[in-house]
Write an enzyme that holds these catalytic residues in place. Structure first.
Site, PDB file in Angstrom:
ATOM      1  N   GLU A   1       7.473  30.333  47.624  1.00 38.71           N
ATOM      2  CA  GLU A   1       8.200  29.071  47.471  1.00 38.71           C
ATOM      3  C   GLU A   1       8.777  28.622  48.812  1.00 38.71           C
ATOM      4  O   GLU A   1       8.733  27.434  49.160  1.00 38.71           O
ATOM      5  CB  GLU A   1       9.325  29.226  46.451  1.00 38.71           C
ATOM      6  CG  GLU A   1       8.877  29.207  45.009  1.00 38.71           C
ATOM      7  CD  GLU A   1      10.042  29.093  44.056  1.00 38.71           C
ATOM      8  OE1 GLU A   1      10.970  28.294  44.334  1.00 38.71           O
ATOM      9  OE2 GLU A   1      10.036  29.804  43.041  1.00 38.71           O
TER      10      GLU A   1
ATOM     11  N   GLU B   1      16.869  34.892  39.574  1.00 42.09           N
ATOM     12  CA  GLU B   1      16.290  33.889  38.660  1.00 42.09           C
ATOM     13  C   GLU B   1      14.849  34.261  38.315  1.00 42.09           C
ATOM     14  O   GLU B   1      14.434  34.219  37.148  1.00 42.09           O
ATOM     15  CB  GLU B   1      16.349  32.512  39.315  1.00 42.09           C
ATOM     16  CG  GLU B   1      15.604  31.418  38.572  1.00 42.09           C
ATOM     17  CD  GLU B   1      14.998  30.377  39.503  1.00 42.09           C
ATOM     18  OE1 GLU B   1      13.785  30.104  39.416  1.00 42.09           O
ATOM     19  OE2 GLU B   1      15.763  29.835  40.338  1.00 42.09           O
ATOM     20  N   HIS B   2      14.064  34.649  39.316  1.00 46.76           N
ATOM     21  CA  HIS B   2      12.672  35.048  39.082  1.00 46.76           C
ATOM     22  C   HIS B   2      12.588  36.310  38.231  1.00 46.76           C
ATOM     23  O   HIS B   2      11.770  36.404  37.313  1.00 46.76           O
ATOM     24  CB  HIS B   2      11.969  35.292  40.422  1.00 46.76           C
ATOM     25  CG  HIS B   2      11.461  34.059  41.065  1.00 46.76           C
ATOM     26  ND1 HIS B   2      10.118  33.769  41.196  1.00 46.76           N
ATOM     27  CD2 HIS B   2      12.112  32.999  41.623  1.00 46.76           C
ATOM     28  CE1 HIS B   2       9.963  32.617  41.802  1.00 46.76           C
ATOM     29  NE2 HIS B   2      11.166  32.123  42.083  1.00 46.76           N
TER      30      HIS B   2
END
Length: 352
Positions: free
Chosen positions: A198, A120-121
């Site tokens: 995160e 996703e990143h």
């Protein structure tokens, strides 16, 4: 990231509108339509051509909507399998889009946990058409917009809101995530550290600890029991121990699972539904189709050995929480009836 009230409401609305098209199927099962639904999502599409003569299909049935909903809607399907809901809101001061891929952290191997989140990143880091790593984020920020993404168990979703005049440009940039992403080796170290950041931030979040405890206490042979967010240890260090390249593995994950056939798209703005549909066809028809690439999961994550337990957990703050959980089958296809709401009302009732 904070989003406007309009975007939050639109985002919830459009995703709920597509939910029954997107239910997870366990091996040997098929998603079932809500009781009373008469739509045939497989056959009630008629052939159309975009303004540039690209083919697509338009849903010819009746789209159910609230009597108070004055917006215009069009449901279309591209030849590569992407289904898109296009919504015109004449009063909208901004436009928004959300694309969800029906694959998430439960598709990861135990050797490299957090791969779906890491991918996703990586998809934000430029494309063949827009090679600058910051092109997408700068474009949206320069046009009074916001953007974000999240990785869940079953899906990964990318979304943005932007000023109406800039919507086509933002939509084009988003589409390239799924057509020609660079996935540059030079981005790997920075983005795996962003994932790790995160993870460390969540260590101070009570809800995250409770959620991870639930994963830990589930059936250890089920993917649900796995650590999902990822960090340096489960990605970078694990790849080194395995003697594989992390870049090689993230490209492999993308190529294996990111197929147009398991993508759903929602777009909305003050543009006509015909214009929105035209942009969707123009931008997303190139997304590669590989068939249904959704992973099949081995039954329910909670078996008899995991039920009937009382677990005590030390909270981060000086608070007391009682959490009672019940194991249910997959009921997402019943979203219109929401049977859990009735159970919650009964359980929480203070009536004698």
């Amino acid at each position: 990231m904070e989003h406007s009230t309009y975007f939050k409401a639109l985002f919830v609305c459009v995703l709920l509108g597509l939910y029954n098209l997107y239910a997870y199927s366990s091996p040997g099962s098929q998603p079932t339509a809500p009781h009373g639904a008469s739509h045939d999502w497989q056959t009630q599409f008629v052939s159309r051509l975009s303004s540039s003569n690209k083919p697509f299909y338009e849903f010819s049935g009746v789209l159910e909507q609230s009597p108070g909903d004055k917006r215009q809607h069009k449901l279309i399907k591209l030849p590569n399998g992407i289904v898109a809901l296009c919504t015109q809101d004449a009063d909208a001061t901004e436009a928004a889009a959300a694309l969800s891929v029906n694959v998430g952290s439960l598709a990861e191997s135990r050797e490299l946990l957090g791969m779906a989140h890491f991918l996703e990143h990586m998809l934000f880091m430029g494309s063949g058409k827009y090679p600058d790593e910051n092109n997408y984020t700068k474009y949206i920020a320069n046009n009074m917009g916001t953007y974000n993404a999240y990785t869940a168990d079953f899906e990964t979703t990318y979304f943005f809101s932007v000023a109406n005049p800039a919507f086509e440009g933002a939509l084009d940039r988003l589409s390239r995530f799924f057509i020609d992403p660079l996935l540059n080796p030079s981005s790997v170290d920075r983005e795996v550290r962003a994932v790790d950041s995160e993870y460390k931030g969540n260590l101070q979040t009570e809800g995250w600890h409770i959620n991870e405890l639930g994963h830990h206490l589930s059936n250890s042979s089920h993917p649900y029991s796995q650590f999902s967010i990822g960090n340096l240890e489960t990605l970078q260090d694990a790849a080194k121990l395995l003697g594989v390249g992390l870049h090689e593995k993230v490209v492999q994950f993308y190529q294996q699972y990111y197929s147009a056939d398991i993508m759903k798209l929602a777009v909305a703005g003050n543009h006509s539904v015909a214009q929105l549909a035209d942009w969707v066809v123009e931008k997303f028809s190139e997304v590669p189709s590989q068939g249904n690439t959704k992973p099949e999961l081995p039954g329910h994550p909670l078996g008899s050995a995991q039920l009937g337990q009382v677990v005590h957990m030390q909270s981060l703050a000086n608070i007391n929480i009682l959490l009672v959980e019940f194991a249910l089958p997959d009921i997402r296809s019943l979203y219109q009836q929401d049977p859990t709401l009735y159970l919650a009302k009964l359980a929480g009732s203070e009536m004698p």
